[in-house]
Design an enzyme around this catalytic site. Sequence first.
Site, PDB file in Angstrom:
ATOM      1  N   GLU A 199       0.813  -1.223   0.000  1.00  9.02           N
ATOM      2  CA  GLU A 199       0.000   0.000   0.000  1.00  9.02           C
ATOM      3  C   GLU A 199       0.842   1.267   0.000  1.00  9.02           C
ATOM      4  O   GLU A 199       0.434   2.287  -0.562  1.00  9.02           O
ATOM      5  CB  GLU A 199      -0.944  -0.009   1.200  1.00  9.02           C
ATOM      6  CG  GLU A 199      -2.070  -1.030   1.113  1.00  9.02           C
ATOM      7  CD  GLU A 199      -1.697  -2.410   1.663  1.00  9.02           C
ATOM      8  OE1 GLU A 199      -2.570  -3.282   1.732  1.00  9.02           O
ATOM      9  OE2 GLU A 199      -0.499  -2.587   2.029  1.00  9.02           O
TER      10      GLU A 199
ATOM     11  N   LYS B 124     -17.781  -0.195   4.918  1.00  4.38           N
ATOM     12  CA  LYS B 124     -18.279  -1.199   3.978  1.00  4.38           C
ATOM     13  C   LYS B 124     -19.797  -1.106   3.775  1.00  4.38           C
ATOM     14  O   LYS B 124     -20.300  -1.221   2.652  1.00  4.38           O
ATOM     15  CB  LYS B 124     -17.903  -2.608   4.474  1.00  4.38           C
ATOM     16  CG  LYS B 124     -18.214  -3.727   3.491  1.00  4.38           C
ATOM     17  CD  LYS B 124     -17.679  -5.066   3.995  1.00  4.38           C
ATOM     18  CE  LYS B 124     -18.073  -6.211   3.059  1.00  4.38           C
ATOM     19  NZ  LYS B 124     -17.440  -6.106   1.736  1.00  4.38           N
TER      20      LYS B 124
ATOM     21  N   MET C 177      24.289   8.106   2.790  1.00  5.08           N
ATOM     22  CA  MET C 177      24.232   9.409   3.444  1.00  5.08           C
ATOM     23  C   MET C 177      24.466   9.289   4.941  1.00  5.08           C
ATOM     24  O   MET C 177      25.140  10.145   5.549  1.00  5.08           O
ATOM     25  CB  MET C 177      22.897  10.094   3.160  1.00  5.08           C
ATOM     26  CG  MET C 177      22.835  11.546   3.630  1.00  5.08           C
ATOM     27  SD  MET C 177      24.070  12.617   2.854  1.00  5.08           S
ATOM     28  CE  MET C 177      23.230  13.050   1.337  1.00  5.08           C
TER      29      MET C 177
ATOM     30  N   PHE D 245     -12.410  -6.815  13.279  1.00  3.77           N
ATOM     31  CA  PHE D 245     -11.281  -7.302  12.489  1.00  3.77           C
ATOM     32  C   PHE D 245     -10.850  -6.247  11.466  1.00  3.77           C
ATOM     33  O   PHE D 245     -11.665  -5.721  10.726  1.00  3.77           O
ATOM     34  CB  PHE D 245     -11.668  -8.600  11.770  1.00  3.77           C
ATOM     35  CG  PHE D 245     -10.581  -9.159  10.890  1.00  3.77           C
ATOM     36  CD1 PHE D 245      -9.397  -9.642  11.448  1.00  3.77           C
ATOM     37  CD2 PHE D 245     -10.728  -9.187   9.511  1.00  3.77           C
ATOM     38  CE1 PHE D 245      -8.394 -10.154  10.646  1.00  3.77           C
ATOM     39  CE2 PHE D 245      -9.729  -9.701   8.701  1.00  3.77           C
ATOM     40  CZ  PHE D 245      -8.552 -10.183   9.268  1.00  3.77           C
ATOM     41  N   GLN D 246      -9.578  -5.935  11.464  1.00  2.00           N
ATOM     42  CA  GLN D 246      -8.963  -4.939  10.572  1.00  2.00           C
ATOM     43  C   GLN D 246      -9.617  -3.559  10.689  1.00  2.00           C
ATOM     44  O   GLN D 246      -9.740  -2.825   9.715  1.00  2.00           O
ATOM     45  CB  GLN D 246      -8.974  -5.428   9.119  1.00  2.00           C
ATOM     46  CG  GLN D 246      -8.023  -6.604   8.897  1.00  2.00           C
ATOM     47  CD  GLN D 246      -7.744  -6.905   7.445  1.00  2.00           C
ATOM     48  OE1 GLN D 246      -8.562  -6.619   6.577  1.00  2.00           O
ATOM     49  NE2 GLN D 246      -6.591  -7.492   7.166  1.00  2.00           N
TER      50      GLN D 246
END
Length: 567
Positions: free
Chosen positions: A50, A162, A476, A112-113
């Site tokens: 993502e 949802k 760096m 959940f999630q």
Amino acid sequence: MKLKGTQILLRILEEEGVDIIFGYPGGTVLDIYDRLHDNKKIRHILVRHEQGAVHAADGYARATGRVGVALVTSGPGATNAVTGIATANMDSIPLVVFTGQVPTGLIGNDAFQECDITGITRPCTKHNFLVRNIEELASTIKEAFHIARSGRPGPVLVDLPKNVMAAEVDYDPKNIKIRNYEVFHKPAPKKMAQILEMLSSAKKPLIMTGGGVILGKAAAELTQLAKQYNIPVTGTLMGIGSFPGDDALWQGMLGMHGTYYANMAVSHCDLLIAVGVRFDDRVTGTIETFATNAKIVQIDIDPSSINKNVVVDLPIIGDTKATLQDLLKFLSEHNYEPVKNQREQWLAQLAAWKKKVPLTYCRSNDIIKPQAVIEKLYEITKGDVIITTEVGQNQMWTAQFFPFAKANTFITSGGLGTMGFGLPAAIGVKSAFPDKQVVDIAGDGSIQMNIQELATAAQYNINVKIVLLNNGYLGMVRQWQELFYKKRYSNTDMTHTPDFVKLAEAYGIAGFRATKPAEVEATLRQGLAVDKPVIMEFVISREECVYPMVRPGASISEMTHDREITN
């Protein structure tokens, strides 16, 4: 007409001109993905993480000047996107990021999630929304796009439960109402008069250009101002490309790794016209010693950026393009002409500084120097390329040694300095411009942050080229350890890395390697000519440093130069 939330979403995306979405599916966004399956107008590109989706949307937005769009699922899908959102926020990039969310009845129940992504991203978005009912969906999406692109641009997150997306509502586009966030600041004519007065009395004027010039599509106006009145120009990292890098008036980048002559110009000018900049600490060095001899004009669309870091003499809140157009018109109407001998003396002084300490490096016939790779890339492409970078030494060498002639051709993470940005950003750029050459200049450390996106490039044959500068270090950080920690290289050795050529082959793309200076040109030409994604690995000198460098806490006029050259 009754429409489901998913139908409303895609319809509005089409109305907003969205042609590409970068995303990754999951449970709470399955209804959206099912609807996308049959959509013929919007192309979906499946990334492998993502964070990669948001960086790709970011690259698309920077290159096109349009709003980039990403779609991810709830919970870890949303939190994985946060780094990409924060990256865009720091650089004022217009994005709309859609996140899935559990049904509204489960919010707060540790479903959940589930995660509070609007709470998490509140500090790193321009605005965010949780859509709680289907009736507000259409106006919220429209509002998100308006906010993302208006004023000082930025990322907007829209959280989509949802059940809201599955619900139906009577849909009539005429009923969509959004609030107007547009605040257009038209500088008063007296401000133009003040600039004219300051220019007329200045003997050593300098223009400082920043990312706001590119975001405001004002590069042409800024270039006209500089060339018409023979005013030298320096730029921040984000301003590179807003003025032609091959023009004699261009002094290069200023700041921590800026050119000697750019930093000296800022330190000795008597008028600094700063356009679309926020005076970042990497640019100013110690604030108390920044441009102490100059009167400062700051032009920016965001009032919060005015006087935030550097107190200026003439603040101008306004759209950069419109303001510069007004200024050009005003100067012309009032017959402004610089005093010829004074301007010639100032330009001669800049030329003397450039001759005294040019931007250079210690060349070698035995080992590949990274700067030489970038110079050769410019020579081969003649600058007709869009460059993305990772973050670190590779980024600074690119800013120093590749003369960018056009806006929106240097795509890099400035404010947040996000490693892993370059490859997915290149995928976003190439998706928008399939006929343009797109090259990611990378380091071996940064590329591995999102190297899984090679699969995305391979799956869709997104023909990006990767110039991989491999020094076997987190370069760096190692440089700072060399200069400030007595070469105690704590956890910066990266010699245990994959064989990048074999890795390329494993992903189904091409891989080439150069280990000697004599192989650089042939490797670049071979890689650029292949009609597929390519990794071109260059094994470079391990302890090469980026110079010049302003040490922390020092004035930008106090620079450390290449140890090999100065010795």
